[in-house]
Design an enzyme around this catalytic site. Structure first.
Site, short mmCIF file in Angstrom:
data_model
loop_
_atom_site.label_atom_id
_atom_site.label_comp_id
_atom_site.label_asym_id
_atom_site.label_seq_id
_atom_site.Cartn_x
_atom_site.Cartn_y
_atom_site.Cartn_z
N GLY A 29 0.96 -1.37 0.51
CA GLY A 29 0.45 -0.67 0.11
C GLY A 29 1.12 1.37 -0.13
O GLY A 29 2.47 1.27 -0.29
N GLY A 43 0.63 5.95 0.75
CA GLY A 43 -0.09 7.21 1.31
C GLY A 43 0.50 8.08 0.89
O GLY A 43 1.92 7.77 1.14
N GLY A 44 0.73 9.70 1.81
CA GLY A 44 0.93 10.45 2.12
C GLY A 44 2.19 10.67 2.11
O GLY A 44 3.52 11.03 2.06
N TYR A 45 2.64 9.61 3.29
CA TYR A 45 4.09 9.07 4.42
C TYR A 45 5.40 8.72 3.31
O TYR A 45 6.07 8.49 2.92
CB TYR A 45 3.48 8.31 5.38
CG TYR A 45 4.33 8.24 6.07
CD1 TYR A 45 5.01 9.61 7.01
CD2 TYR A 45 5.62 7.18 6.10
CE1 TYR A 45 6.35 9.32 8.11
CE2 TYR A 45 6.55 7.17 7.02
CZ TYR A 45 6.85 7.74 7.87
OH TYR A 45 7.95 7.70 8.83
N GLY A 46 4.46 7.78 1.98
CA GLY A 46 5.04 6.78 1.50
C GLY A 46 4.39 5.74 1.56
O GLY A 46 3.22 5.31 1.36
N LYS A 47 5.44 4.73 1.21
CA LYS A 47 4.68 3.42 1.02
C LYS A 47 5.26 1.57 1.85
O LYS A 47 5.45 2.41 2.84
CB LYS A 47 5.85 2.47 -0.62
CG LYS A 47 5.55 2.98 -1.40
CD LYS A 47 6.10 2.11 -2.66
CE LYS A 47 5.84 2.28 -4.26
NZ LYS A 47 6.24 1.39 -4.90
N VAL A 48 4.29 1.48 1.51
CA VAL A 48 3.61 0.33 3.26
C VAL A 48 4.37 -1.16 2.90
O VAL A 48 3.77 -1.29 1.61
CB VAL A 48 2.61 0.03 3.80
CG1 VAL A 48 2.45 -1.05 5.17
CG2 VAL A 48 2.26 1.42 3.94
N LYS A 100 6.65 0.69 7.18
CA LYS A 100 6.51 2.47 6.41
C LYS A 100 7.22 3.36 6.82
O LYS A 100 8.14 3.56 7.30
CB LYS A 100 4.95 2.97 7.38
CG LYS A 100 3.85 3.06 6.76
CD LYS A 100 3.11 3.79 7.94
CE LYS A 100 1.35 4.06 7.80
NZ LYS A 100 0.80 5.00 8.30
N ASP A 155 -7.60 12.17 12.41
CA ASP A 155 -8.04 11.44 10.82
C ASP A 155 -8.47 9.74 10.29
O ASP A 155 -8.11 9.20 10.42
CB ASP A 155 -6.90 11.10 9.68
CG ASP A 155 -7.02 11.18 8.53
OD1 ASP A 155 -8.33 11.82 7.94
OD2 ASP A 155 -6.29 10.31 7.63
#
Ligand code: NAG
Ligand code: NAG
Length: 738
Positions: A435, A437-442, A456, A552
């Protein structure tokens, strides 16, 4: 050479020969004047115990010489050692002698164990007035006459065991606050009022007559605990929580004995690898009057359970397959988890023991057990916490990074190197990419022990400053709740920032509701998810200090574990709640879940999370996403709702999956609760603690046990969920239908 030696522990070896004392130029143990403990038990030592070993200038507190082959007389010089607290000379080959007259002069004595030491004559009454005295074990001797206990006896006394002697009389005072064991004395052949009290067999099952004595001296490595049979092991522990016990007298030992016995019997019948169980520290929870008893289950044969064993025990307890004696009533089991699975139990990371004396855990006096264990348990918890703190080696690389500030203060999380994470994710391979997200990849990673983690990895450009990263991991590492995704560790290495979380296998609630995960979420399961997520959020608001506002909350941030329990995830936007009860920062959040009040005022409070949670509750009950083609879930439900009508006129709005198999009243109340959470003004919304209570009430309408813990271990229970028909669990655990 070792005049500063404080402990000399040689117990449980094969040592032969005499105890050496100085002789001419040959030094002996008598030079160890600063030694507090001589532990010589369970060896093959022989000869006389030298009288010269003892004198008034020494600081000896513990002399344990049990289970050897000492002969001759017990030296009178021991009477000089006024510091003596614990004396155990059991099972040697001493000459028959009168009860030593100097014992009642040992003013510090707490424990006297002289089992089978050839004592004869009568026990001096003055012994029992030693004011520190707690435990006296004199069984299997030839003590005779009358057992006199002065009315000015020690108020610390817990146990007097004089079984199998020649005691003829005993003045009975049934009100003694300690236990007296007289079985096997001529006194017991005379029938009289109260005789039975002192003459009945009080031995625990599964223990032999030597075990009480052995346990007095057993010492375990750190984190290990002495079992009923006096073996050091890593027990599986947790709390049994009884919701409505039919007794309130916590002091009645017999009650716990029955519970212990029935648990043990149950484990045996199920052929689980359990050596023994022990119960400690019964308390009444002040909030809700539940009786909480701490349970330890000890493994048989090995020091640790393996995964199969833990899964089996966790399974029968957490699903209430074990039925306690009826006076206890319904219970739930809350496990502390198990970190000592068999294959890792002999790792090198354990510090060597500093030695802990474990008190009696067997024998007649459960009272003594409880009293002792409470202290030991507290000590161990502290020790465990200290050990854990030591293991989190505050990584060397931190200091080398000049702008990173002080080393982070962590509780529980580990530092991983870039190389380790690279290896565990197969060089961050695409197949492990689960997956982004804004943070990066998981990424999914597999630890060497087979455990899965979610990693993460921050995008190179989006990495925060070291200070921010540090405060983030400090925050995350303090969070420990079964309904909140836990941080297993992090990596701050080679300009990479990665967070390592426990792996949650069943995806997000959002995917679950959309049918993407292929798991049918019926109403029972959804209620279980709602209560879990609510508790996780309540934990962040009420039990973390300083409190955390999630900021969130959405169905995408609620993950489902192997047993479909909810776990709140992603605190990427979380910030500490400031002292004024609110913080003001740039407005963040997700459309559809965002608190309108926060949007207008920029004032963030816990009630903003409550709003978002209300939207999630509406998603759960309608199966619809919050915003879709100009339709807003909050408005849609509010518009359709008519409380004068059947099911509040929501037949069309609610998810058909939910409607089948639900009690209309539980659906109605659930919707009412959700709408309260999404009230315009924050002050009108309930607090998360109230939300939790409401969902619990709704679960009770459906006859679900809101306190049942369905995920007591991280192990899987393949095949175990078949043939299960407990009323609280059957609807939740028939996976095959999906
Ligand atoms: C107790 O035993 C001692 C030593 O065997 C003996 O001398 C004494 O007479 C006994 N006392 C009683 C009351 O039987
Ligand atoms: C786990 O332990 C039990 C009993 O101690 C044993 O019978 C079983 O073979 C063990 N399983 C594994 C996978 O080691």
């Amino acid at each position: 050479f070792l005049t500063e030696l404080h402990w000399l522990d040689l117990s449980d070896n094969q040592i032969e020969g005499n105890i050496p004392v100085s002789n001419g130029s040959n030094p002996g143990l008598d030079l160890l004047v600063n030694t507090e403990r001589f532990h010589f038990g369970k060896n093959q030592l022989s000869g006389e115990i030298p009288a010269r070993l003892f004198h008034s200038n020494m600081t000896l507190t513990h002399l344990l010489v049990e289970n050897n082959k000492f002969t001759g007389v017990i030296p009178d010089t021991l009477g000089f050692v006024q510091t003596m607290k614990m004396l155990d000379m059991s099972r040697n080959e001493f000459n028959t002698s009168d009860f030593p007259s100097w014992i009642p002069s040992l003013q510090s004595l707490t424990t006297l164990v002289m089992e089978k030491t050839g004592l004869q004559g009568s026990v001096p009454a003055s012994l029992f007035s030693l004011h520190q005295l707690q435990t006296v074990i004199l069984r299997n001797n030839k003590l005779n006459g009358s057992l006199e206990i002065e009315s000015a006896h020690s108020n610390q006394l817990q146990l007097i065991d004089v079984q199998n002697n020649l005691i003829e009389s005993f003045t009975q005072k049934p009100g003694y606050p300690f236990e007296i064991m007289l079985k096997g004395n001529p006194f017991c052949n005379k029938s009289g009022e109260g005789t039975e009290t002192y003459c009945i067999e009080t031995q625990q099952t599964g223990t032999d007559s030597t075990s009480l004595q052995n346990c007095l001296t057993i010492e375990c490595r750190s984190n290990q605990v002495s079992s009923r049979a006096c073996k050091c092991a890593f027990p599986y522990v947790g709390d049994l929580i009884f919701r409505a016990p039919s007794f309130l007298n916590l002091g009645n030992i017999a009650t716990y004995e029955t519970l212990e016995k029935s648990l043990m019997l149950f484990f045996q019948e199920r052929q689980l690898p359990v050596e023994s169980v022990s119960l400690h520290n019964p308390t009444i929870d002040s909030d809700d009057d539940y009786l909480v008893i701490h349970l330890q289950v000890f493994p048989s044969s090995q020091e640790s359970f393996n995964a199969t064993g833990v899964a089996g025990i966790g399974f029968v307890l957490s699903r209430q397959i074990f039925t306690p004696p009826s006076s206890f009533g319904l219970y739930v089991f809350s496990s502390d988890g198990y970190k000592y699975l068999a294959e890792t139990s002999s790792g090198s990371k354990k510090s060597s023991s500093t030695g802990i004396i474990i008190g009696a855990t067997v024998g007649g006096s459960v009272l003594a057990i409880l009293a002792l264990i409470i202290g030991i348990y507290a000590f161990r918890q502290k020790k465990r916490a200290e050990d854990a703190a030591k293991r989190i080696d505050p990584f060397a690389s931190w200091d080398s990074n000049k702008h990173s500030g002080a080393v982070p203060q962590l509780t529980g999380a580990r530092f991983f190197s870039f190389e380790e994470l690279k290896k565990w994710t197969n060089n961050f391979s695409e197949t492990n990419d689960i997956g982004c997200g804004g943070y990066g990849k998981v990424y999914r990673g597999t630890l060497p022990n087979g455990e899965l983690v979610a990693i993460k990895r921050a995008l190179q450009g989006s990495a925060q400053g070291a200070r921010e990263f540090k405060s983030e991991i400090e925050l995350l590492s303090r969070i420990h709740h079964k309904n909140v995704v836990g941080l297993a560790g992090f990596c701050f290495d080679r300009a990479e920032q990665m967070l390592v979380y426990e792996y949650i296998p069943n995806g997000t609630l959002k995917d679950g509701l959309s049918g993407k995960t292929g798991i049918r979420l019926d109403w029972m399961r959804r209620l279980n998810i709602a209560i879990g997520a609510a508790r996780g959020l309540q934990y962040l608001h009420d039990l973390v200090s300083p409190p955390i506002i999630h900021r969130d909350i959405k169905s995408n941030n609620i993950l489902l574990d192997a047993n479909l329990n909810a776990k709140v995830a992603d605190f990427g936007l979380s910030r500490f709640l400031g002292e004024k009860g609110h913080i003001t920062t740039q407005v963040k959040g997700t459309m559809g879940y965002m608190d309108p009040e926060y949007y207008m005022t920029n004032q963030l409070t816990e009630k903003s999370d409550v709003f978002s949670f209300g939207v999630v509750l509406l998603e759960i009950v309608t199966g619809k996403v919050p915003i879709d083609k100009g339709r807003y879930i909050v408005k849609e439900v509010k518009d359709a709702m008519d409380m004068t009508k059947d099911l509040y006129n929501l037949h069309e709005t609610l998810d058909p999956v939910v409607r089948s198999g639900a009690t209309p009243r539980s659906l109605e109340e659930f919707v009412v609760l959700a709408l309260k959470c999404v009230e315009e003004g924050g002050v009108n919304r309930p607090k998360m603690s109230e939300v939790v209570k409401q969902i619990e009430n709704i679960m009770e309408i459906e006859r679900l046990n809101p306190y049942a813990d369905y995920a007591s271990t991280s192990a899987t229970y393949e095949g175990e969920n078949k043939g299960l028909n407990h009323p609280y669990t059957e609807s939740l655990f028939v996976y095959s239908e999906a």
